[in-house]
Design a protein around this motif. Structure first.
Motif, mmCIF file in Angstrom:
data_model
loop_
_atom_site.group_PDB
_atom_site.id
_atom_site.type_symbol
_atom_site.label_atom_id
_atom_site.label_comp_id
_atom_site.label_asym_id
_atom_site.label_seq_id
_atom_site.Cartn_x
_atom_site.Cartn_y
_atom_site.Cartn_z
ATOM 1 N N ASN A 1 48.152 27.503 39.066
ATOM 2 C CA ASN A 1 48.523 28.745 39.726
ATOM 3 C C ASN A 1 50.035 28.977 39.769
ATOM 4 O OD1 ASN A 1 48.295 30.231 42.983
ATOM 5 N ND2 ASN A 1 47.581 31.134 41.093
ATOM 6 N N MET A 2 50.817 27.930 39.543
ATOM 7 C CA MET A 2 52.268 28.068 39.597
ATOM 8 C C MET A 2 52.806 29.011 38.526
ATOM 9 S SD MET A 2 53.728 24.241 40.409
ATOM 10 C CE MET A 2 55.413 24.692 39.978
ATOM 11 N N ASP A 3 52.181 29.020 37.368
ATOM 12 C CA ASP A 3 52.668 29.812 36.243
ATOM 13 C C ASP A 3 51.778 31.039 36.099
ATOM 14 O OD1 ASP A 3 53.110 30.847 33.572
ATOM 15 O OD2 ASP A 3 54.168 28.979 33.142
ATOM 16 N N LYS A 4 52.383 32.212 36.226
ATOM 17 C CA LYS A 4 51.613 33.455 36.269
ATOM 18 C C LYS A 4 50.945 33.808 34.944
ATOM 19 C CE LYS A 4 54.210 35.467 40.101
ATOM 20 N NZ LYS A 4 55.026 34.257 40.370
ATOM 21 N N ARG A 5 51.126 32.980 33.931
ATOM 22 C CA ARG A 5 50.367 33.192 32.710
ATOM 23 C C ARG A 5 48.876 32.928 32.910
ATOM 24 N NH1 ARG A 5 54.351 30.089 28.608
ATOM 25 N NH2 ARG A 5 54.727 28.938 30.547
ATOM 26 N N TYR A 6 48.511 32.438 34.095
ATOM 27 C CA TYR A 6 47.080 32.352 34.407
ATOM 28 C C TYR A 6 46.436 33.740 34.363
ATOM 29 C CZ TYR A 6 48.137 34.049 39.141
ATOM 30 O OH TYR A 6 48.553 34.814 40.209
ATOM 31 N N LEU A 7 47.238 34.788 34.567
ATOM 32 C CA LEU A 7 46.686 36.148 34.511
ATOM 33 C C LEU A 7 46.060 36.434 33.149
ATOM 34 C CD1 LEU A 7 49.524 38.115 36.358
ATOM 35 C CD2 LEU A 7 47.181 37.772 37.188
ATOM 36 N N ALA A 8 46.688 35.930 32.097
ATOM 37 C CA ALA A 8 46.145 36.147 30.754
ATOM 38 C C ALA A 8 44.800 35.444 30.606
ATOM 39 C CB ALA A 8 47.135 35.655 29.707
ATOM 40 N N GLN A 9 44.662 34.270 31.192
ATOM 41 C CA GLN A 9 43.396 33.555 31.135
ATOM 42 C C GLN A 9 42.305 34.319 31.873
ATOM 43 O OE1 GLN A 9 45.406 29.545 32.304
ATOM 44 N NE2 GLN A 9 43.431 29.046 31.411
ATOM 45 N N LEU A 10 42.654 34.851 33.044
ATOM 46 C CA LEU A 10 41.659 35.593 33.815
ATOM 47 C C LEU A 10 41.279 36.891 33.109
ATOM 48 C CD1 LEU A 10 42.948 35.046 37.470
ATOM 49 C CD2 LEU A 10 41.141 33.817 36.246
ATOM 50 N N GLU A 11 42.259 37.530 32.490
ATOM 51 C CA GLU A 11 41.957 38.752 31.751
ATOM 52 C C GLU A 11 40.996 38.449 30.599
ATOM 53 O OE1 GLU A 11 44.362 42.582 29.994
ATOM 54 O OE2 GLU A 11 45.264 40.598 29.717
ATOM 55 N N GLU A 12 41.259 37.372 29.892
ATOM 56 C CA GLU A 12 40.386 36.982 28.783
ATOM 57 C C GLU A 12 38.978 36.660 29.281
ATOM 58 O OE1 GLU A 12 40.243 33.669 25.160
ATOM 59 O OE2 GLU A 12 42.039 33.906 26.391
ATOM 60 N N ALA A 13 38.884 36.193 30.539
ATOM 61 C CA ALA A 13 37.588 35.848 31.111
ATOM 62 C C ALA A 13 36.894 37.038 31.765
ATOM 63 C CB ALA A 13 37.747 34.721 32.131
ATOM 64 N N GLY A 14 37.516 38.232 31.705
ATOM 65 C CA GLY A 14 36.827 39.430 32.167
ATOM 66 C C GLY A 14 37.349 40.072 33.429
ATOM 67 N N VAL A 15 38.441 39.563 33.995
ATOM 68 C CA VAL A 15 39.031 40.165 35.195
ATOM 69 C C VAL A 15 40.094 41.180 34.768
ATOM 70 C CG1 VAL A 15 40.326 39.739 37.314
ATOM 71 C CG2 VAL A 15 38.610 38.081 36.556
ATOM 72 N N ARG A 16 40.033 42.392 35.292
ATOM 73 C CA ARG A 16 41.058 43.394 34.982
ATOM 74 C C ARG A 16 42.365 43.025 35.685
ATOM 75 N NH1 ARG A 16 36.879 46.617 36.346
ATOM 76 N NH2 ARG A 16 37.903 47.232 38.282
ATOM 77 N N VAL A 17 43.433 42.943 34.923
ATOM 78 C CA VAL A 17 44.736 42.596 35.487
ATOM 79 C C VAL A 17 45.736 43.675 35.119
ATOM 80 C CG1 VAL A 17 44.174 40.141 35.247
ATOM 81 C CG2 VAL A 17 45.610 41.250 33.522
ATOM 82 N N VAL A 18 46.854 43.701 35.844
ATOM 83 C CA VAL A 18 47.925 44.628 35.500
ATOM 84 C C VAL A 18 48.387 44.307 34.076
ATOM 85 C CG1 VAL A 18 49.599 43.101 36.641
ATOM 86 C CG2 VAL A 18 50.216 45.461 36.152
ATOM 87 N N PRO A 19 48.528 45.310 33.200
ATOM 88 C CA PRO A 19 48.955 45.028 31.817
ATOM 89 C C PRO A 19 50.276 44.258 31.805
ATOM 90 C CG PRO A 19 48.207 47.287 32.026
ATOM 91 C CD PRO A 19 48.271 46.746 33.420
ATOM 92 N N THR A 20 50.282 43.152 31.061
ATOM 93 C CA THR A 20 51.438 42.252 31.085
ATOM 94 C C THR A 20 51.674 41.672 29.706
ATOM 95 O OG1 THR A 20 50.848 41.592 33.363
ATOM 96 C CG2 THR A 20 52.436 40.215 32.198
ATOM 97 N N SER A 21 52.949 41.609 29.308
ATOM 98 C CA SER A 21 53.319 40.839 28.123
ATOM 99 C C SER A 21 54.273 39.726 28.559
ATOM 100 C CB SER A 21 53.970 41.728 27.064
ATOM 101 O OG SER A 21 55.139 42.356 27.554
ATOM 102 N N TYR A 22 54.265 38.640 27.795
ATOM 103 C CA TYR A 22 55.015 37.435 28.148
ATOM 104 C C TYR A 22 55.976 37.106 27.008
ATOM 105 C CZ TYR A 22 51.003 37.129 31.277
ATOM 106 O OH TYR A 22 50.022 37.426 32.205
#
Length: 298
Positions: free
Chosen positions: A94-115
């Motif tokens: 959870n420390m690294d917000k790139r977890y958002l990309a993992q959740l998005e790939e798993a089907g959770v809608r997240v704020v559009p983000t590029s890294y």
């Protein structure tokens, strides 16, 4: 007697204007009423015998981003000698917000983000926003208290300068479109002690256009609000997806930050799983639920 440490930060530097005892103090009092020896313990405290605790509950180590490597070393040390909640493996994830990309790939809608790891790719992504009137949000993937976070017009040189500052410090820069609903203070945080939704809070808008924070310091303005059935279902989906992605059990506590946007619908902003402010001073009944959940895990 059972001994529980409620983990907080040392007195805060000017960069983090926050009282780390807001949640910790009510929990200590509630646990004491249950016959437990509980105390607030700074994670960077000198000469702490961590093995003397039956359980450590991480609550407000809000300076962790200023000492990320030290914090990870601390997680390793305490994990080797006592029980820690939330689990150190979950905290590291959870420390690294790139977890958002993992959740998005798993089907959770997240704020559009590029890294971005280098300034060229960031500049190219930023250029794509310059044909619109939208502002953008820039932040590091590891951070807390809106440190190194800014809201800018994409053509503002300060946007690129902030990304360079993040990258020069060895970080990864995130680029997101501004959500007008966030700037209107319509973010909702849904809280889940022991995996069960308990309450929701609106904390108000934080970022000033052109960089910096509204009022110059990090200052939430929490107000208890009602969560809709859709928001509750979304938070539950996010929590269940986190469990599936990480392979870890239901966390002792969590907070799901959301906004219902006109352009993107209901999206996840962040999932806070080791240092979310629960605003227990506003919700005494949740303090009792939280204390019971802690004791159930000793």
């Amino acid at each position: 007697m059972t001994r529980i440490g409620i983990v907080v930060a040392l007195p805060q530097p000017a960069a983090i204007e926050a009282d780390t005892t807001l949640d910790a103090a009510p929990l200590v009092e509630a646990l004491a009423r249950r016959g437990v020896h509980a105390e607030m313990t700074p994670w960077r405290g000198a000469d702490v015998d961590w093995a003397a605790y039956d359980l450590l509950v991480i609550r407000s180590p809000w300076d962790y981003a200023l000492h990320a490597a030290e914090f990870e070393d601390w997680l390793d040390r305490v994990d080797a000698c006592t029980r820690v909640l939330n689990e150190p493996d979950l905290v590291r994830w959870n420390m690294d917000k790139r977890y958002l990309a993992q959740l998005e790939e798993a089907g959770v809608r997240v704020v559009p983000t590029s890294y971005h790891r280098e300034i060229g790719s960031f500049a190219q992504a930023l250029q794509e926003f310059q044909d619109s009137s939208a502002h953008v949000v820039i932040k590091p993937t590891v951070g807390a208290g809106s440190q190194l976070v800014g809201l800018f017009a994409p053509e503002d040189p300060a946007a690129l300068a902030l990304a360079e500052q993040i990258l020069d410090a060895g970080g990864v820069a995130m680029l997101q479109p501004e959500m007008p609903e966030l700037s209107d203070g319509r973010e909702k945080a849904l809280y889940a002690p022991d995996g069960h939704l308990s309450h929701a809070i609106s904390k108000g808008a934080l970022l000033a256009r052109g960089g910096g924070l509204r009022g110059g310091v990090y200052q939430e303005r929490p107000v208890l609000v009602e969560a809709t059935a859709q928001e509750k279902a979304f938070a539950e989906q996010a929590l269940s997806t986190i469990a599936r992605v990480t392979g870890l059990p239901t966390p002792l506590y969590g907070r799901i930050d959301t906004v219902d946007s006109a352009e993107h619908g209901l999206v996840l902003l962040e999932a806070e799983l080791f240092e979310p402010l629960f605003n227990l001073h506003l919700t005494p009944d949740v303090t009792e639920l939280f204390a019971d959940a802690i004791l159930a895990r000793v």
